[in-house]
Design an enzyme around this catalytic site. Structure first.
Site, mmCIF file in Angstrom:
data_model
loop_
_atom_site.group_PDB
_atom_site.id
_atom_site.type_symbol
_atom_site.label_atom_id
_atom_site.label_comp_id
_atom_site.label_asym_id
_atom_site.label_seq_id
_atom_site.Cartn_x
_atom_site.Cartn_y
_atom_site.Cartn_z
ATOM 1 N N HIS A 1 0.853 -1.190 0.000
ATOM 2 C CA HIS A 1 0.000 0.000 0.000
ATOM 3 C C HIS A 1 0.890 1.241 0.000
ATOM 4 O O HIS A 1 1.925 1.272 0.656
ATOM 5 C CB HIS A 1 -0.903 0.009 1.244
ATOM 6 C CG HIS A 1 -1.595 1.315 1.492
ATOM 7 N ND1 HIS A 1 -1.208 2.184 2.495
ATOM 8 C CD2 HIS A 1 -2.636 1.911 0.851
ATOM 9 C CE1 HIS A 1 -1.993 3.252 2.479
ATOM 10 N NE2 HIS A 1 -2.860 3.110 1.490
ATOM 11 N N SER A 2 0.501 2.259 -0.772
ATOM 12 C CA SER A 2 1.201 3.542 -0.805
ATOM 13 C C SER A 2 2.652 3.328 -1.244
ATOM 14 O O SER A 2 2.912 2.708 -2.276
ATOM 15 C CB SER A 2 1.102 4.213 0.571
ATOM 16 O OG SER A 2 1.518 5.561 0.524
ATOM 17 N N LEU A 3 3.612 3.817 -0.467
ATOM 18 C CA LEU A 3 5.024 3.612 -0.789
ATOM 19 C C LEU A 3 5.340 2.126 -0.933
ATOM 20 O O LEU A 3 6.110 1.721 -1.805
ATOM 21 C CB LEU A 3 5.893 4.244 0.301
ATOM 22 C CG LEU A 3 7.394 3.944 0.286
ATOM 23 C CD1 LEU A 3 8.042 4.456 -0.994
ATOM 24 C CD2 LEU A 3 8.070 4.553 1.520
#
Length: 412
Positions: A264-266
């Site tokens: 998720h995300s980075l």
């Protein structure tokens, strides 16, 4: 020959190499579902060594079951040749041919909502511990008492799930530990922020004159030194090199298994960069756009990146490349999330148009994906019979169009 071209043209050609003209492979009939259990936690030490911890079976009794399908991937025939080509490109701006093996591997069925929901829950758990109250199980929340799993390591961390027959491994990678997004901080915030600003900004997180940049490549008047940027992305503190080492360690633990990457995300962007390096299936949730980072890292481009799937919604400004400017939520928090072009294919939920969501960085949390988006089938005119939006490649996408990149010889 490539090193004889102007730097700006070299940069443009490098970006074009990542254009994926192949058609998405036809969805094959789902295979027998796989059941996964948590086997290990992973983290890195302050000197960038990968460490593992086995999970006590009583803490990992929950199973995660999902359907599968065959996915076509392209893997470098030789890891040595891949890294040799990358180093030649970095040092001499010369291209070197890489040979790729094309094969069908068992991957997650990303056209099924329940599969995405299960992967999202496994991804969310990278932020927490197997006994914490916010640990997701197959059917909801774990209500046990948290014991505070907080490794002292300042860097990436996550979990390793393994199928019952040991044929498939799911490697999850935690995203940015930022309280303004995820609802908590943690020991990894400093390096998370550094990597976010190096990988997903146009030029060293230069957003305004009052910003402290993460590298010294800004040359004034929206100009950025390209070679300086690329040098800044080479280092043991950068998560890509740590991620490659992590993947190699997992293949040592499970040499005969197929490996999937989720995040998720980075963590999703890092999963994608590792997946394009090794040809491993990837599902990334709400990930900042990583196509520009792949170019700047000089990763050799495979024939296709369709084994990478991004899942995000239009109310989240981070994967949309809209969380920009000094006064944006990202800018106020010290993040420059400026890129908008993704590798592979994108499952884009248009929550702004069809659900009336407002653009808000608080919708970036993986909990929003699980509880509000993937909890029921997606319905949209023209996509009847589907449980999720159709996956499509980013087309006509250009990153950092208002910047000039080149060799400016230290001019400012």
């Amino acid at each position: 020959m490539l090193n004889l071209l102007p730097t700006t043209l070299r940069f443009l050609l490098g970006s074009l190499l990542w254009l994926d003209f192949s058609q998405p492979p036809a969805v094959l009939p789902a295979r027998t579902p796989l059941s996964f259990q948590l086997r290990h936690e992973h983290a890195i030490t302050n000197d960038s060594r990968v460490i593992f911890s086995n999970v006590v079976p009583s803490f990992a009794a929950d199973s995660y079951v999902m359907s599968t399908s065959n996915i076509q991937t392209h893997r470098p025939q030789s890891a040595k040749a891949f890294h040799s080509a990358r180093l030649r490109s970095i040092r001499y701006h010369q291209s070197e041919q890489v040979s790729w093996d094309t094969s069908d591997v068992l991957g997650p069925n990303v056209e099924e909502r329940e599969t995405l929901l299960t992967l999202a829950k496994m991804t969310a758990n990278a932020y927490t511990s197997p006994t914490a109250s916010d640990w997701y199980i197959q059917d909801g929340w774990n209500k046990s008492t948290p014991f505070g799993w907080e490794p002292d390591a300042d860097g990436i961390r996550g979990h390793i799930f393994v199928s019952d027959d040991n044929s498939t491994v799911v490697l999850s990678i935690k995203g940015t530990s930022a309280g303004w997004i995820t609802g908590g901080g943690g020991p990894t915030v400093r390096k998370d922020k550094l990597n976010d600003n190096l990988l997903f900004s146009c030029c060293c997180a230069r957003v305004g004159p009052t910003w402290s940049t993460v590298c010294d490549c800004y040359q004034g008047s929206s100009r950025c030194d390209q070679e300086c940027l690329e040098r800044s992305l080479i280092g043991e503190s950068l998560y890509y090199s740590v991620g490659v080492n992590l993947y190699n360690n997992v293949t040592y633990l499970y040499p005969d298994a197929d490996i999937w990457l989720i995040g998720h995300s980075l963590g999703g962007s890092l999963a994608s960069l590792i997946g394009v390096t090794f040809g491993a299936p990837v599902v990334a949730f709400e990930a900042p756009s990583e196509k520009l980072a792949a170019t700047r890292l000089h990763l050799p481009s495979p024939p296709s990146t369709q084994h990478i799937t991004h899942v995000f919604h239009t109310a989240d400004p981070i994967p949309m490349g809209a969380c920009t400017g000094v006064t944006s939520s990202c800018g106020i928090a010290g993040y420059a999330m400026e890129t908008r072009c993704h590798l592979g294919k994108v499952i884009r939920y248009d929550t702004v148009t069809h659900l009336g969501w407002s653009v808000d960085v608080r919708t970036h949390s993986i909990v929003q994906i699980i509880d509000r988006l993937l909890s029921e089938d997606w319905t949209q005119e023209g996509q009847e019979g589907r449980t999720v939006p159709e996956a499509k490649a980013d087309e006509d996408c250009v990153d950092c169009f208002n910047w000039e990149f080149g060799s400016f010889g230290g001019m400012s």
